[in-house]
Design a protein around this motif. Structure first.
Motif, PDB file in Angstrom:
ATOM      1  N   GLY A  22      27.454  48.779  43.122  1.00 49.47           N
ATOM      2  CA  GLY A  22      28.210  49.965  42.198  1.00 49.47           C
ATOM      3  C   GLY A  22      29.575  50.132  42.784  1.00 49.47           C
ATOM      4  N   SER A  23      29.727  49.977  43.954  1.00 44.72           N
ATOM      5  CA  SER A  23      31.137  50.639  44.570  1.00 44.72           C
ATOM      6  C   SER A  23      32.151  49.371  44.727  1.00 44.72           C
ATOM      7  N   LEU A  24      31.445  48.192  44.584  1.00 46.61           N
ATOM      8  CA  LEU A  24      32.459  47.147  44.523  1.00 46.61           C
ATOM      9  C   LEU A  24      33.969  47.409  43.553  1.00 46.61           C
ATOM     10  N   PRO A  25      34.930  46.679  44.045  1.00 46.11           N
ATOM     11  CA  PRO A  25      36.380  47.179  43.348  1.00 46.11           C
ATOM     12  C   PRO A  25      36.088  46.750  41.717  1.00 46.11           C
ATOM     13  N   GLY A  26      36.416  47.433  40.956  1.00 45.65           N
ATOM     14  CA  GLY A  26      36.368  47.293  39.511  1.00 45.65           C
ATOM     15  C   GLY A  26      35.149  47.635  38.836  1.00 45.65           C
ATOM     16  N   VAL A  27      34.300  47.744  39.482  1.00 46.09           N
ATOM     17  CA  VAL A  27      32.772  48.297  38.944  1.00 46.09           C
ATOM     18  C   VAL A  27      32.665  49.742  38.472  1.00 46.09           C
ATOM     19  N   PRO A  28      33.146  50.584  39.222  1.00 42.55           N
ATOM     20  CA  PRO A  28      33.155  52.007  38.935  1.00 42.55           C
ATOM     21  C   PRO A  28      34.038  52.195  37.806  1.00 42.55           C
ATOM     22  N   ASP A  29      35.129  51.528  37.567  1.00 41.97           N
ATOM     23  CA  ASP A  29      35.958  51.889  36.309  1.00 41.97           C
ATOM     24  C   ASP A  29      35.031  51.246  35.100  1.00 41.97           C
ATOM     25  N   ALA A  30      34.385  50.020  35.425  1.00 43.68           N
ATOM     26  CA  ALA A  30      33.605  49.126  34.157  1.00 43.68           C
ATOM     27  C   ALA A  30      32.550  50.212  33.850  1.00 43.68           C
ATOM     28  N   PRO A 194      24.352  52.830  38.801  1.00 42.04           N
ATOM     29  CA  PRO A 194      24.342  52.766  37.225  1.00 42.04           C
ATOM     30  C   PRO A 194      23.437  51.973  36.635  1.00 42.04           C
ATOM     31  N   ALA A 195      23.220  51.924  35.370  1.00 47.30           N
ATOM     32  CA  ALA A 195      22.397  51.136  34.455  1.00 47.30           C
ATOM     33  C   ALA A 195      23.042  49.830  34.642  1.00 47.30           C
ATOM     34  N   LEU A 196      24.418  49.800  34.153  1.00 44.50           N
ATOM     35  CA  LEU A 196      24.928  48.559  33.966  1.00 44.50           C
ATOM     36  C   LEU A 196      24.714  47.485  35.185  1.00 44.50           C
ATOM     37  N   VAL A 197      24.730  48.386  36.529  1.00 44.09           N
ATOM     38  CA  VAL A 197      24.777  47.331  37.624  1.00 44.09           C
ATOM     39  C   VAL A 197      23.415  46.707  37.570  1.00 44.09           C
ATOM     40  N   TYR A 260      28.426  35.480  40.015  1.00 47.66           N
ATOM     41  CA  TYR A 260      27.004  36.157  40.424  1.00 47.66           C
ATOM     42  C   TYR A 260      26.550  34.785  41.421  1.00 47.66           C
ATOM     43  N   LEU A 261      26.456  33.590  41.107  1.00 45.11           N
ATOM     44  CA  LEU A 261      26.112  32.597  42.071  1.00 45.11           C
ATOM     45  C   LEU A 261      26.837  32.595  43.351  1.00 45.11           C
ATOM     46  N   SER A 262      27.917  32.879  43.407  1.00 47.19           N
ATOM     47  CA  SER A 262      28.434  32.668  44.416  1.00 47.19           C
ATOM     48  C   SER A 262      28.241  33.872  45.629  1.00 47.19           C
ATOM     49  N   GLY A 263      27.880  34.957  44.938  1.00 46.77           N
ATOM     50  CA  GLY A 263      27.272  35.966  45.846  1.00 46.77           C
ATOM     51  C   GLY A 263      28.375  36.713  46.625  1.00 46.77           C
ATOM     52  N   THR A 264      29.669  36.442  46.390  1.00 45.53           N
ATOM     53  CA  THR A 264      30.637  37.086  46.912  1.00 45.53           C
ATOM     54  C   THR A 264      30.780  38.485  46.246  1.00 45.53           C
ATOM     55  N   PRO A 265      31.625  39.438  47.085  1.00 48.97           N
ATOM     56  CA  PRO A 265      31.928  40.790  46.529  1.00 48.97           C
ATOM     57  C   PRO A 265      32.855  40.664  45.085  1.00 48.97           C
ATOM     58  N   ASP A 266      33.702  39.728  45.089  1.00 50.19           N
ATOM     59  CA  ASP A 266      34.307  39.454  43.967  1.00 50.19           C
ATOM     60  C   ASP A 266      33.583  39.023  42.866  1.00 50.19           C
ATOM     61  N   GLY A 267      32.832  37.905  43.178  1.00 48.13           N
ATOM     62  CA  GLY A 267      32.049  37.194  42.214  1.00 48.13           C
ATOM     63  C   GLY A 267      30.949  38.141  41.640  1.00 48.13           C
ATOM     64  N   MET A 268      30.386  39.012  42.501  1.00 47.76           N
ATOM     65  CA  MET A 268      29.494  40.038  42.023  1.00 47.76           C
ATOM     66  C   MET A 268      30.221  41.044  40.955  1.00 47.76           C
ATOM     67  N   ILE A 272      29.515  41.757  37.020  1.00 47.78           N
ATOM     68  CA  ILE A 272      29.128  43.044  36.667  1.00 47.78           C
ATOM     69  C   ILE A 272      30.020  43.622  35.359  1.00 47.78           C
ATOM     70  N   THR A 273      31.376  43.519  35.786  1.00 42.93           N
ATOM     71  CA  THR A 273      32.135  43.726  34.802  1.00 42.93           C
ATOM     72  C   THR A 273      32.285  43.070  33.538  1.00 42.93           C
ATOM     73  N   HIS A 274      32.067  41.592  33.697  1.00 37.76           N
ATOM     74  CA  HIS A 274      31.589  40.925  32.408  1.00 37.76           C
ATOM     75  C   HIS A 274      30.621  41.552  31.523  1.00 37.76           C
ATOM     76  N   CYS A 275      29.633  41.942  32.047  1.00 38.58           N
ATOM     77  CA  CYS A 275      28.220  42.490  31.440  1.00 38.58           C
ATOM     78  C   CYS A 275      28.668  43.945  30.936  1.00 38.58           C
ATOM     79  N   GLY A 276      29.788  44.653  31.672  1.00 43.66           N
ATOM     80  CA  GLY A 276      29.940  45.996  31.087  1.00 43.66           C
ATOM     81  C   GLY A 276      30.918  45.571  29.710  1.00 43.66           C
ATOM     82  N   ARG A 277      31.738  44.512  29.712  1.00 45.17           N
ATOM     83  CA  ARG A 277      32.561  44.344  28.650  1.00 45.17           C
ATOM     84  C   ARG A 277      31.672  43.824  27.590  1.00 45.17           C
ATOM     85  N   ALA A 278      30.651  43.098  27.647  1.00 46.90           N
ATOM     86  CA  ALA A 278      29.752  42.751  26.661  1.00 46.90           C
ATOM     87  C   ALA A 278      29.168  44.050  25.912  1.00 46.90           C
TER      88      ALA A 278
END
Length: 298
Positions: A22-30, A194-197, A260-268, A272-278
């Protein structure tokens, strides 16, 4: 799970891996953007007296969107009017999606105690069977349980089964069992995330595992719906993320899932932000339904 996705079996006691995501860059904004969008639609004046109608319409549109991602891109009115879905793969997928959206809200109390049991139930409902035979080409003995070693996955059964949307390598059955157990432990333990995460991780992990012999995408999206409803973010189930996933498109869905599959912080974070946009696009859809009801046009 994926490289840096949460893994309950290896996390120290008291550690909350979902909160870390939930603290990854861009996730709190999403998360904040989703919360504001959801609050706005729940504040619509139509929701005071006609929320049940909005919920019903959201479920129909969610089913249409989820089926579209599985290759059955039917017009909304076609989904609305059909009662006989036949044996073609696209018809079976639409029927499965409709059953899942109807069932998801009935499983909320069980989810927090036994996620694997709920997932098995979702697969049983999607396949339309009772374990003795399903009528959709799925062997009855494989329905409602994770696949065993050597069992194939036919994502959308039927005589004209389409190419699966997710083509990443299938994890072995023993890995599936271990990771499902880890996911279950995460859900049961609860999280301050958050629920989104949480919803995005459940969705992504089920897409990665494809634990059943069929309908894994539909089940994964239904599980995301359960998390969003059960968390209190969308208690009336009027924010259909499936609509948004379909609107964003199959290519964008696969690209985000690759993160998601990459498992990297940027990928995760991208997943998550894609799901938020959805979710936000699902909110937009239900807002339009509210406006139509207000005008007397629906």
């Amino acid at each position: 799970m994926s490289t840096t996705a949460p893994n309950a079996s290896s996390a120290p006691r008291g550690h909350d891996p979902l909160a870390t995501l939930g603290s990854l860059p861009g996730v709190p904004d999403a998360v904040d953007s989703v919360r504001k969008a959801v609050d706005a639609v729940y504040g619509h004046r139509v929701m005071r007296r006609r929320s049940n109608e909005v919920t019903s319409e959201a479920a129909l549109r969610a089913a249409r969107g989820s089926a579209a991602l599985s290759g059955a891109d039917w017009a909304l009115e076609e989904v609305r009017r059909r009662s006989d879905f036949g044996a073609a793969a696209d018809a079976l997928a639409v029927g499965a999606a409709l059953r899942l959206t109807a069932e998801a809200g009935q499983l909320l109390s069980i989810w927090r105690q036994s996620p694997v049991r709920v997932l098995a139930r979702l697969h049983l409902v999607a396949a339309g069977g009772t374990g003795a035979g399903t009528g959709d080409g799925v062997a009855g003995e494989t329905v409602g349980r994770p696949r065993l070693a050597g069992e194939p996955v036919v994502e959308t059964p039927g005589p004209d089964s389409p190419k699966p949307l997710i083509e990443a390598p299938l994890p072995a059955a023993d890995e599936v069992a271990g990771r499902l157990n880890g996911l279950s432990e995460l859900v049961i333990a609860g999280s301050s995330a958050p629920a989104l995460v949480t919803a995005a991780v459940v969705h992504g992990e089920l897409l990665a595992l494809r634990p059943f012999g069929s309908y894994n995408g539909l089940v994964a999206r239904a599980a995301e719906r359960i998390v969003l409803i059960g968390s209190g973010l969308d208690p009336k189930s009027i924010c259909p993320s499936e609509v948004g996933h379909a609107e964003l498109g199959r290519a964008a869905y696969v690209a985000a899932f690759d993160g998601y599959l990459s498992g990297t912080p940027d990928g995760m974070a991208a997943w998550i932000t894609h799901c938020g946009r959805a979710v936000e696009l699902g909110v937009r859809e239900s807002t339009a339904v509210c406006e139509a009801l207000q005008r007397g046009a629906a």
